[in-house]
Design an enzyme around this catalytic site. Structure first.
Site, mmCIF file in Angstrom:
data_model
loop_
_atom_site.group_PDB
_atom_site.id
_atom_site.type_symbol
_atom_site.label_atom_id
_atom_site.label_comp_id
_atom_site.label_asym_id
_atom_site.label_seq_id
_atom_site.Cartn_x
_atom_site.Cartn_y
_atom_site.Cartn_z
ATOM 1 N N THR A 174 1.136 18.645 -2.120
ATOM 2 C CA THR A 174 1.779 20.248 -2.826
ATOM 3 C C THR A 174 3.026 20.899 -3.780
ATOM 4 O OG1 THR A 174 3.549 19.886 -0.781
ATOM 5 C CG2 THR A 174 1.634 20.696 0.123
ATOM 6 N N PRO A 175 2.269 22.294 -4.030
ATOM 7 C CA PRO A 175 3.233 23.938 -4.821
ATOM 8 C C PRO A 175 4.874 23.607 -4.411
ATOM 9 C CG PRO A 175 2.056 24.640 -4.712
ATOM 10 C CD PRO A 175 1.774 23.771 -3.556
ATOM 11 N N TRP A 176 5.245 24.124 -5.921
ATOM 12 C CA TRP A 176 6.557 24.553 -5.569
ATOM 13 C C TRP A 176 6.821 26.029 -5.305
ATOM 14 C CZ3 TRP A 176 7.020 28.237 -8.424
ATOM 15 C CH2 TRP A 176 6.671 28.445 -9.728
ATOM 16 N N LYS A 200 3.213 14.052 -0.286
ATOM 17 C CA LYS A 200 4.479 14.784 -1.481
ATOM 18 C C LYS A 200 4.507 15.673 -2.062
ATOM 19 C CE LYS A 200 3.922 14.714 -5.800
ATOM 20 N NZ LYS A 200 5.196 15.728 -5.717
ATOM 21 N N PRO A 201 5.734 16.429 -1.759
ATOM 22 C CA PRO A 201 5.907 17.681 -1.937
ATOM 23 C C PRO A 201 6.394 18.045 -3.917
ATOM 24 C CG PRO A 201 7.806 16.580 -1.027
ATOM 25 C CD PRO A 201 6.793 15.889 -0.740
ATOM 26 N N GLU A 278 -7.577 23.470 -3.390
ATOM 27 C CA GLU A 278 -6.505 25.156 -3.693
ATOM 28 C C GLU A 278 -5.340 24.611 -5.310
ATOM 29 O OE1 GLU A 278 -7.312 27.174 -2.200
ATOM 30 O OE2 GLU A 278 -8.303 26.642 -0.519
ATOM 31 N N CYS A 312 -0.140 32.166 -6.785
ATOM 32 C CA CYS A 312 -1.786 31.443 -7.208
ATOM 33 C C CYS A 312 -2.515 32.989 -7.172
ATOM 34 C CB CYS A 312 -2.859 30.506 -6.710
ATOM 35 S SG CYS A 312 -2.523 30.718 -4.679
ATOM 36 N N GLU A 410 -3.379 31.866 -16.362
ATOM 37 C CA GLU A 410 -2.286 31.823 -15.322
ATOM 38 C C GLU A 410 -0.776 31.699 -15.742
ATOM 39 O OE1 GLU A 410 -1.798 28.695 -12.810
ATOM 40 O OE2 GLU A 410 -2.744 30.453 -11.024
HETATM 41 P P1 NAD Z 1 1.257 21.529 -10.344
HETATM 42 O O1 NAD Z 1 -0.245 20.574 -10.580
HETATM 43 O O2 NAD Z 1 2.037 21.039 -11.369
HETATM 44 O O3 NAD Z 1 2.382 20.662 -9.486
HETATM 45 C C1 NAD Z 1 2.065 20.849 -7.887
HETATM 46 C C2 NAD Z 1 1.782 19.245 -7.229
HETATM 47 O O4 NAD Z 1 1.108 18.434 -7.831
HETATM 48 C C3 NAD Z 1 3.329 19.238 -7.190
HETATM 49 O O5 NAD Z 1 3.499 18.496 -6.169
HETATM 50 C C4 NAD Z 1 3.452 18.368 -8.669
HETATM 51 O O6 NAD Z 1 4.342 17.719 -8.216
HETATM 52 C C5 NAD Z 1 1.700 17.493 -8.184
HETATM 53 N N1 NAD Z 1 1.556 17.072 -9.533
HETATM 54 C C6 NAD Z 1 1.781 16.938 -10.566
HETATM 55 N N2 NAD Z 1 1.283 15.957 -11.709
HETATM 56 C C7 NAD Z 1 0.663 15.128 -10.624
HETATM 57 C C8 NAD Z 1 -0.453 14.008 -10.857
HETATM 58 N N3 NAD Z 1 -0.333 13.452 -11.935
HETATM 59 N N4 NAD Z 1 -0.608 13.707 -10.354
HETATM 60 C C9 NAD Z 1 -0.228 13.368 -8.311
HETATM 61 N N5 NAD Z 1 0.192 14.593 -7.785
HETATM 62 C C10 NAD Z 1 0.956 15.719 -8.814
HETATM 63 O O7 NAD Z 1 0.774 22.988 -10.047
HETATM 64 P P2 NAD Z 1 2.991 23.738 -9.365
HETATM 65 O O8 NAD Z 1 3.160 24.637 -10.978
HETATM 66 O O9 NAD Z 1 3.464 23.028 -8.662
HETATM 67 O O10 NAD Z 1 2.208 25.265 -9.052
HETATM 68 C C11 NAD Z 1 2.105 26.198 -9.867
HETATM 69 C C12 NAD Z 1 -0.018 26.597 -9.823
HETATM 70 O O11 NAD Z 1 -0.076 26.203 -8.424
HETATM 71 C C13 NAD Z 1 -0.841 26.908 -9.958
HETATM 72 O O12 NAD Z 1 -1.366 26.840 -10.673
HETATM 73 C C14 NAD Z 1 -0.747 28.130 -8.880
HETATM 74 O O13 NAD Z 1 -1.649 28.775 -8.974
HETATM 75 C C15 NAD Z 1 -1.543 26.733 -8.035
HETATM 76 N N6 NAD Z 1 -1.480 27.416 -6.875
HETATM 77 C C16 NAD Z 1 -2.705 27.499 -6.683
HETATM 78 C C17 NAD Z 1 -2.498 27.951 -4.537
HETATM 79 C C18 NAD Z 1 -3.362 28.015 -4.209
HETATM 80 O O14 NAD Z 1 -3.561 27.842 -2.862
HETATM 81 N N7 NAD Z 1 -4.965 28.041 -4.787
HETATM 82 C C19 NAD Z 1 -1.880 28.031 -4.170
HETATM 83 C C20 NAD Z 1 -0.214 28.219 -4.734
HETATM 84 C C21 NAD Z 1 -0.221 27.295 -5.994
#
Ligand code: NAD
Length: 507
Positions: A174-176, A200-201, A278, A312, A410
């Site tokens: 999940t994302p932050w 994994k948050p 997502e 997002c 974005e």
């Molecule tokens: P991110 O991809 O950097 O991180 C998301 C998650 O992935 C975090 O838990 C992070 O620790 C994990 N992660 C990062 N690299 C990884 C790897 N190599 N292996 C496994 N896990 C890994 O994204 P973010 O910056 O946390 O969130 C913002 C993004 O999320 C934006 O692009 C946003 O549009 C998207 N988002 C989409 C939705 C949706 O429903 N479509 C909802 C919320 C956010």
């Protein structure tokens, strides 16, 4: 100026820390991983710091799980599976409902945790908790409606039955930006249909996920069904790899950036796991000449500036038809000056908290300087806020063109770039040029145009004269590189189910 910034910053932190410290001693403030129904240290005892986004001050140290912990959590989920999948749907429904009730009972404390670790204003954090809890409520109801089919048979001595069964262990990443809602939207669906999960948050916001684990435990969700393994940025890739490749995992459900989603899809492909993604968006917000201007501005404000532009589905580019363009810009700027207040999320007046981290601020700055160098005008804002840290001024750019970065990537920040267009075809073509397609919005009072544009926009979610769309009843998800699958709604359980065809012969 600098001095004023320093004192404002200090005051913001004092109020933030005061509110956050009211959580000290709270059962919801957990720092260990939750695996197999127990609170455990990471293998080797490593921890990582969770920081306030505004100041970089340390809020807590949590277990820094690595690949061995991920394997142990997957094993725990696998061992929890036989009991959970045979529980009746009513039993699972009741437990999800208890979890929902506990979230609502503890909503104020949960909201403070979000504001502390994510920075969003407290009333938005409270909104997120109610929204997050609503997925547990919704899926507690859906748990009892996982219907199969009996299909008319082509042969008289056979009957065709279609069963829907839980896929097995699901990994959830999940994302932050919505640390509670993105978790419950997945886990609620998975648990409802009989799957067990390892979550994994995001490294920036693990406290909200751990608080939800505490409440799951209090609700009586059995050991191994819901597991949470926080992990630092440096351990995340190895943990992610285990969660996507371990043979005991059947499905991966991810919310985050498109770039990370592609890495996880590559991992998942080796063992052909079901994947739901997502991912990011580039939401167009189109205002046609026929629009109700006040409604469009209200929708634009809600869609752009919620969570300080870090959702997002945030409008990423405003496409405004030439007849209404100047009036829209004028009203939007007025609304921004009147309604937006930058500050600590714990201050009641605040509508715009800090951005999540320095990288996020640099991205917004970079998009603004790129746009200005190509001819855009800063109508308001345009720079870091005098509060310092990761606070940023709500910004509106005019004279924006499609060669600018802010229309191609974005933003994830409080930046509203406005492009002027002439015809409907031109607006739709600009919107559809993106290689992602999550949400899209448009404002029009022309009914024929409404049907045409709603059908033509290449996105998974369309807001027609509406800027706020998310609700558990409706499917959430994107097309193109915005992802695979849908969350929430009656479709949200599909990614956690397998369909089995049973043929009864010899009848
Ligand atoms: P991110 O991809 O950097 O991180 C998301 C998650 O992935 C975090 O838990 C992070 O620790 C994990 N992660 C990062 N690299 C990884 C790897 N190599 N292996 C496994 N896990 C890994 O994204 P973010 O910056 O946390 O969130 C913002 C993004 O999320 C934006 O692009 C946003 O549009 C998207 N988002 C989409 C939705 C949706 O429903 N479509 C909802 C919320 C956010």
């Amino acid at each position: 100026m600098l001095r004023r910034g320093f004192w404002a910053m200090r005051a913001a932190h004092q109020s933030q820390n005061a509110a956050y410290s009211s959580l000290a001693g709270s059962a919801l403030l957990r720092s260990q991983a939750y695996v197999g129904g127990r609170w455990v240290e990471a293998d080797g005892g490593g921890v990582f710091a969770v920081q306030e986004p505004a100041s970089g001050q340390r809020l807590a140290e949590v277990a820094d799980c690595g690949p061995r912990d991920a394997k142990a959590a997957v094993r725990a989920a696998y061992e929890g599976l036989p009991g959970w999948r045979v529980a009746t749907s009513k039993e699972r429904s009741n437990l999800l409902r208890k979890w929902y009730d506990l979230m609502m009972k503890n909503k104020d404390e949960l909201a403070k945790l979000i504001t502390a670790e994510n920075g969003k204003p407290l009333n938005e954090a409270l909104g997120e908790i109610v929204y997050a809890a609503s997925f547990l409520e919704w899926f507690s109801e859906e748990a009892r409606r996982v219907y199969g089919d009996v299909v008319p048979t082509p042969s008289p001595n056979r009957r065709i039955l279609i069963l829907k069964q839980p896929i097995g262990v699901a990994s959830i990443i999940t994302p932050w930006n919505f640390p509670s809602a993105m978790l419950t939207r997945k886990a609620g669906a998975a648990l409802a249909v009989g799957c067990t999960v390892v979550v994994k948050p995001a490294e920036d916001t693990p406290l909200s996920a751990l608080a939800l684990a505490e409440l799951a435990d209090q609700a009586g969700i059995p050991a191994g069904v819901f597991n949470v393994i926080p992990s630092s940025k440096s351990n995340t890739p190895a943990v992610g790899e285990v969660l996507c490749t371990d043979p005991l995992v059947a499905a991966i459900s991810f919310t985050g950036s498109t770039a990370t989603g592609k890495i996880l899809l590559r991992h998942a492909s080796d063992t052909v796991k079901k994947a739901s993604m997502e991912l990011g968006g580039l939401a167009p917000f189109i205002v046609f000449d026929s629009a109700d201007l006040d409604l469009a501005v209200a929708g634009a404000m809600a869609s752009k500036f919620r969570n300080t532009g870090q959702t997002c589905v945030c409008a990423n580019q405003f496409l405004v038809q030439e007849g209404i363009h100047d009036a829209f810009v004028e009203k939007m700027v007025k609304a921004m000056h009147k309604d937006l207040r930058v500050g600590s999320g714990f201050d009641e007046q605040t509508t715009q908290g800090p951005l999540i981290n320095e990288r996020a601020v640099e991205k917004v700055e970079n998009q603004i300087s790129d746009a200005v160098s190509r001819g855009a005008c800063i109508v308001t804002g345009g720079k870091r806020h005098s509060l310092g840290g990761t606070f940023f001024e709500p910004t509106l750019l005019s004279n924006v063109t499609t060669d600018m970065l802010c229309t191609q990537e974005e933003t994830f920040g409080p930046l509203a770039p406005v492009l002027k267009f002439r015809t409907e075809e031109e607006a739709v073509a600009i919107a559809n040029a993106a290689n992602v397609g999550l949400a899209g919005y448009f404002y029009s009072r022309d009914h024929a145009q409404i049907w045409r544009v709603a059908e033509q926009l290449e996105v998974g979610i369309v807001g027609v004269n509406e800027g706020m769309l998310s609700t558990p009843e409706a499917p959430f998800g994107g097309v193109k590189q915005s992802g695979l699958g849908r969350e929430g709604s009656k479709y949200g359980i599909d990614d956690f189910l397998e369909i089995k065809y049973v043929c009864f012969g010899g009848l």
